[in-house]
Design a protein around this motif. Structure first.
Motif, short mmCIF file in Angstrom:
data_model
loop_
_atom_site.label_atom_id
_atom_site.label_comp_id
_atom_site.label_asym_id
_atom_site.label_seq_id
_atom_site.Cartn_x
_atom_site.Cartn_y
_atom_site.Cartn_z
N VAL A 160 0.88 -1.08 0.03
CA VAL A 160 -0.08 -0.20 0.10
C VAL A 160 1.00 1.28 0.14
CG1 VAL A 160 -1.72 1.33 1.16
CG2 VAL A 160 -1.84 -1.17 1.40
N ILE A 161 0.57 2.07 -1.22
CA ILE A 161 1.30 3.53 -1.36
C ILE A 161 0.71 4.59 -0.59
CG2 ILE A 161 2.90 4.80 -2.50
CD1 ILE A 161 3.81 1.97 -2.34
N PRO A 162 0.70 5.39 0.24
CA PRO A 162 -0.14 6.22 0.94
C PRO A 162 -0.35 7.27 -0.15
CG PRO A 162 1.84 6.37 2.13
CD PRO A 162 1.81 5.22 0.98
N ALA A 163 -1.55 7.94 -0.13
CA ALA A 163 -2.02 8.94 -0.88
C ALA A 163 -0.92 10.25 -0.68
CB ALA A 163 -3.37 9.61 -0.28
N LEU A 164 -0.53 10.53 -1.78
CA LEU A 164 0.55 11.59 -2.00
C LEU A 164 1.87 11.37 -1.15
CD1 LEU A 164 -1.67 14.81 -1.60
CD2 LEU A 164 -1.01 13.80 -3.67
N GLY A 165 2.18 10.09 -1.01
CA GLY A 165 3.18 9.32 -0.28
C GLY A 165 4.04 8.68 -1.19
N SER A 166 4.93 8.07 -0.41
CA SER A 166 6.09 7.39 -1.16
C SER A 166 6.48 5.96 -0.17
CB SER A 166 7.00 8.13 -1.60
OG SER A 166 8.00 8.60 -0.36
N ALA A 167 6.87 5.09 -0.78
CA ALA A 167 7.69 4.01 -0.06
C ALA A 167 8.84 3.46 -0.87
CB ALA A 167 6.73 2.80 0.04
N GLN A 168 9.70 2.96 0.02
CA GLN A 168 10.79 2.22 -0.59
C GLN A 168 11.30 1.01 -0.28
OE1 GLN A 168 14.14 4.77 1.05
NE2 GLN A 168 14.02 6.44 -0.69
N LEU A 169 12.17 0.29 -1.41
CA LEU A 169 12.27 -1.08 -1.35
C LEU A 169 14.14 -1.14 -1.48
CD1 LEU A 169 10.50 -4.36 -2.79
CD2 LEU A 169 13.14 -3.80 -3.09
N ASN A 170 14.79 -1.57 -0.74
CA ASN A 170 16.42 -1.54 -1.00
C ASN A 170 16.70 -3.10 -1.00
OD1 ASN A 170 16.27 1.25 0.01
ND2 ASN A 170 15.56 0.29 1.94
N PHE A 171 17.85 -3.48 -1.66
CA PHE A 171 18.43 -4.62 -1.81
C PHE A 171 19.83 -4.55 -2.21
CE2 PHE A 171 16.39 -3.94 -5.94
CZ PHE A 171 17.30 -4.38 -6.93
N ASN A 172 20.52 -5.60 -2.09
CA ASN A 172 21.97 -5.75 -2.53
C ASN A 172 22.07 -6.49 -3.34
OD1 ASN A 172 22.46 -3.85 -0.23
ND2 ASN A 172 23.07 -5.66 1.26
N VAL A 173 23.11 -6.19 -4.24
CA VAL A 173 23.72 -7.12 -5.42
C VAL A 173 24.97 -7.40 -5.44
CG1 VAL A 173 21.58 -6.30 -6.70
CG2 VAL A 173 23.96 -5.00 -6.96
N THR A 174 25.50 -8.47 -6.10
CA THR A 174 27.11 -8.51 -6.42
C THR A 174 27.12 -8.15 -7.87
OG1 THR A 174 27.13 -10.28 -4.89
CG2 THR A 174 28.75 -10.22 -6.94
N VAL A 175 27.97 -7.29 -8.30
CA VAL A 175 27.90 -6.81 -9.59
C VAL A 175 28.80 -7.67 -10.45
CG1 VAL A 175 27.66 -4.40 -8.60
CG2 VAL A 175 30.00 -5.35 -9.25
N SER A 176 28.69 -7.38 -11.89
CA SER A 176 29.21 -8.12 -12.75
C SER A 176 30.83 -8.19 -12.60
CB SER A 176 28.98 -7.46 -14.32
OG SER A 176 29.58 -8.28 -15.29
N PRO A 177 31.43 -9.03 -13.00
CA PRO A 177 33.11 -9.05 -13.03
C PRO A 177 33.60 -8.61 -14.27
CG PRO A 177 32.28 -11.03 -13.95
CD PRO A 177 31.11 -10.58 -13.38
N ILE A 178 32.86 -8.07 -15.20
CA ILE A 178 33.29 -7.49 -16.37
C ILE A 178 33.09 -5.91 -16.35
CG2 ILE A 178 32.74 -7.37 -18.87
CD1 ILE A 178 31.82 -10.31 -18.79
N SER A 179 34.19 -5.11 -16.67
CA SER A 179 34.03 -3.68 -16.87
C SER A 179 33.04 -3.11 -17.75
CB SER A 179 35.56 -3.26 -17.26
OG SER A 179 36.51 -3.65 -16.25
N GLY A 180 32.43 -1.87 -17.35
CA GLY A 180 31.68 -1.23 -18.17
C GLY A 180 30.68 -0.46 -17.26
N THR A 181 29.70 0.30 -17.97
CA THR A 181 28.47 1.00 -17.17
C THR A 181 27.21 0.24 -17.33
OG1 THR A 181 29.74 2.99 -17.45
CG2 THR A 181 27.50 3.10 -17.00
N TYR A 182 26.65 -0.29 -16.36
CA TYR A 182 25.34 -1.00 -16.31
C TYR A 182 24.21 -0.19 -15.92
CZ TYR A 182 28.74 -4.76 -16.92
OH TYR A 182 29.63 -5.87 -17.43
N TYR A 183 23.18 -0.06 -16.49
CA TYR A 183 21.91 0.50 -15.93
C TYR A 183 20.92 -0.49 -15.59
CZ TYR A 183 23.98 4.33 -18.58
OH TYR A 183 24.84 5.37 -18.87
#
Length: 393
Positions: free
Chosen positions: A341-364
């Motif tokens: 449930v996202i309140p009226a005119l409000g916000s909520a967040q979800l956070n999580f961790n990752v292990t990134v790629s071993p290959i160089s570059g810019t990732y989106y």
């Protein structure tokens, strides 16, 4: 007559304005189409609107062109959503392929164009126009839907008169627009040339654009866009979804519209940030998904999805915020199941961790949500640049 030996391109700078970009996961599977030989236009319109919206006065402009429209399944890993309605300037089923087999797939319908689309294609005129339209009575002043535009006109006819078009007309005004100038969705305004996040190349035939990574017949297609429009509440409004060839009747184009995505009201806006803009190869990082409700009433989301970049993996047990449950993981797609449930005119967040790629570059990374409200997904954002600490090694 078109010739693949004559190629002309034009520079076009694009950003999303009234159409908002989604990211989409990598391709697998194959799209399957059921056309109007076994379905009705009413069924297609209701597929777009969903069970929660009452529609009426459904019209399909070419009742004899049963192969030009239908429903599809199997699109999730190819175009970014699984099911919906497909309209084509040729054969809807021609979009389906395990690999792009031709640069010039064509079913000539022998049909006229459309006056509204002629206004987009000017000074050229349209042919083989296919239009699905209906009335609805909204209880709010805003409407949106999600779609992908695809075509065999890519890439060799970008900048030419063969400028196939798609329009979303609300009470006579086209609201499928992109870019800072509000450009319509056409071959000449959405293409490979700049802002690659808007366009996906799938053309194995024309150097230097050779690419065969998507299981789709189209030579190119947009990522998922969300079109928004202003409507008049509590009275009858009229919408038209229209696609056509321009100048000639050769080379099919398609628009795919996500199931249940035609929704009324102020949206929940999904944004995405990375904890750190850089990481070492194979190192740790984190993402935050923010869900902002722009409506005066609370909205309930059924799912939150995240499409991890290639080579990234989710860290089990790392989710915090609106939920602490682990997501289900399918390939690079993470799915948290609500309700949220996202309140009226409000916000909520979800956070999580990752292990990134071993290959160089810019990732989106990109994220989206589903629920009882229009959703504006994040698009490809939250860049993380991975650089080896010693590039000489």
């Amino acid at each position: 007559m078109k010739s693949h030996s004559a190629i002309r391109f034009r520079n076009v700078l694009l950003t999303c304005c009234s159409a908002t970009l989604w990211g989409s996961p990598p391709a697998s599977g194959q799209i399957q189409v059921t056309d109007l030989s076994t379905l009705t236009p009413q069924a297609l319109a209701q597929e777009i609107a969903g069970n929660g919206m009452t529609i009426s006065n459904v019209q399909f402009n070419q009742p004899g062109a049963t192969a030009a429209a239908g429903k599809f399944t199997g699109g999730n890993a190819i175009i970014g959503f699984g099911t919906g309605v497909i309209l084509s300037s040729g054969s809807a089923a021609n979009i389906s392929s395990t690999v792009n087999q031709s640069p010039s797939t064509t079913d000539t319908l022998g049909l006229p164009g459309d006056a509204d689309l002629d206004g987009i294609a000017a000074p050229y005129s349209t042919q083989d126009a296919i239009v699905l339209e209906f009335d609805f009575i909204p209880n709010d002043d805003r409407v949106s839907f999600d779609f992908v535009f695809a075509s065999e006109e890519y890439n060799e006819f970008v900048g030419s008169s063969y400028n196939d078009v798609f329009g979303f007309f609300v009470n006579g005004v086209n609201c499928a627009l992109v870019g800072p100038n509000g450009d319509p969705v056409t071959i000449n305004t959405v293409n490979f040339n700049q802002n690659v996040q808007l366009y996906q190349n799938n053309d194995p035939f024309d150097p230097p654009f050779r690419q065969t990574s998507h299981q789709l017949e189209a030579d190119g297609f947009t990522k998922v866009l969300t079109a928004t429009a202003t409507v008049t509440p509590n009275v009858v409004n009229h919408v038209r979804f229209a696609i056509a060839d321009t100048t000639d009747q050769q080379f099919d184009s398609w628009v795919m519209i996500r199931t249940d995505s035609f929704q009324v009201g102020d949206p929940v806006v999904v944004t995405k940030t990375a904890a750190n803009p850089t990481s070492s190869p194979g190192g740790a990082n984190a993402y935050t998904i923010t869900l902002t409700n722009q409506a005066n009433t609370a909205h309930t989301l059924t799912e939150i999805e995240d499409f991890l970049p290639a080579g990234f993996t989710y860290t089990a047990g790392s989710t915090t915020g609106i939920t602490t449950a682990n997501p289900s993981v399918s390939g690079r797609t993470l799915t948290w199941t609500g309700p949220f449930v996202i309140p009226a005119l409000g916000s909520a967040q979800l956070n999580f961790n990752v292990t990134v790629s071993p290959i160089s570059g810019t990732y989106y990374n990109s994220a989206l949500a589903r629920g009882n409200a229009p959703i504006v997904p994040s698009g490809d954002t939250a860049p993380i640049t991975i650089a080896h600490p010693n590039p000489l090694k």
